[in-house]
Design a protein around this motif. Structure first.
Motif, PDB file in Angstrom:
ATOM      1  N   PRO A 157      51.910  37.813  83.712  1.00 34.87           N
ATOM      2  CA  PRO A 157      51.929  37.553  82.561  1.00 34.87           C
ATOM      3  C   PRO A 157      50.812  36.054  82.571  1.00 34.87           C
ATOM      4  O   PRO A 157      50.279  36.208  83.793  1.00 34.87           O
ATOM      5  N   THR A 174      56.022  39.333  72.896  1.00 35.05           N
ATOM      6  CA  THR A 174      55.325  38.159  72.867  1.00 35.05           C
ATOM      7  C   THR A 174      54.125  37.137  72.891  1.00 35.05           C
ATOM      8  O   THR A 174      54.224  36.251  72.818  1.00 35.05           O
ATOM      9  N   TYR A 221      55.079  34.921  78.342  1.00 33.07           N
ATOM     10  CA  TYR A 221      55.626  35.917  77.724  1.00 33.07           C
ATOM     11  C   TYR A 221      57.120  35.880  77.451  1.00 33.07           C
ATOM     12  O   TYR A 221      58.255  34.561  76.918  1.00 33.07           O
TER      13      TYR A 221
END
Length: 289
Positions: free
Chosen positions: A15, A114, A127
């Protein structure tokens, strides 16, 4: 409150903070992405400057339903450190032009993607994924997220948390459902745990009520210490007990970081939520597959 939680689905890539090239391509809500965040409100800066407050000023979790009462509590902004290692965090956020119903909508709508989650806090959210719903789109907004679990990765201060937030009925936290007419008030209630480890860390409530010109959100967190518990059939042995012991002793730095995080994300959300909600409700079908 140690409910079962389905395993988190991995995103399959590391992420990142912010939006990468192409991440918002084709998203009707791309115009609401704004990485520039307003300064921390003065009343929150003043509360942080005071340092930890006496635990007796804090709202006891067993009395959480009193957030529906008129008036304010002794501690509306700031934090406290309790003898058992637990933290209590409180923030008050003014939300001009926002209705309680909009917040119920937001907690359903943002959780499945997200990019939507990143709109909320560009400097910390990385995320999001959803398990257990959402419910029938014809249901009231509150009913669409209650019973679901939001898997989120976010920075609180400099620490990355990988969390599982299970949304529960307000009545489970002591609220009267009759006091939460969506036009006048709502209470977003969640059990906060870790997403990769079967441990719960505490509870959160965002109580939103109508005021002149919009709403105000009164957020409360009870974390660490006595609130740490195994989830599902897990037992506190070996590595799990070590992880639990770390959560029990979060400390002042974590508490301060949570005050800042909550205040910043909720103020940023309030700045674009009315327009986002208005555009969505004009064409709710836009999000259909």
């Amino acid at each position: 409150m140690a409910d079962a939680v389905e395993p988190r689905a991995d995103p399959g890539r590391r992420p990142h903070i912010g939006m990468q090239a192409g991440e918002l391509d084709g998203k009707w809500y791309a115009k609401y992405w704004n990485p520039v965040m307003a300064p921390l409100p003065e009343h929150v800066r003043e509360a942080l400057a005071l340092g930890p407050q006496a635990p007796l000023l804090c709202l006891d979790f067993d009395a959480a339903g009193t957030l529906s009462d008129t008036g304010y509590h002794d501690l509306e902004n700031g934090y406290s450190l309790c003898d058992d290692g637990s933290l209590h965090i409180a923030t008050l956020t003014g939300m001009p032009g926002v209705s309680p119903d909009m917040l119920d909508w937001w907690f359903w709508w943002h959780a499945t993607e997200t990019q939507r989650y990143k709109l909320w806090y560009p400097r910390a959210h990385v995320y999001a994924a959803w398990s257990g719903g959402p419910a029938d789109r014809s249901a009231l907004y509150r009913e669409r997220y209650i019973g679901g679990t939001s898997f989120v990765d976010e920075y609180v201060g400099s620490a990355l948390g990988e969390l599982a937030i299970r949304f529960v009925r307000p009545s489970r936290f002591g609220f009267s459902e009759d006091s939460l007419d969506p036009d006048e008030a709502t209470a977003v209630c969640g059990v906060v745990g870790l997403s990769r480890v079967p441990l719960d860390w505490g509870y959160l409530i965002h109580h939103v009520r109508r005021v002149k010109g919009g709403s105000e959100m009164r957020s409360r967190f009870w974390m660490g210490g006595k609130y740490v518990a195994p989830r599902g059939a897990a037992s506190l042995t070996g590595e799990l007990e070590t992880a639990a012991d770390g959560l029990r002793k979060s400390g002042a730095e974590q508490a301060r970081a949570m005050v800042v995080h909550c205040s910043q994300e909720m103020n940023h959300l309030a700045a674009f939520l009315p327009d986002l909600f208005d555009e969505f409700t004009r064409d709710e079908g836009r999000d259909q597959p």
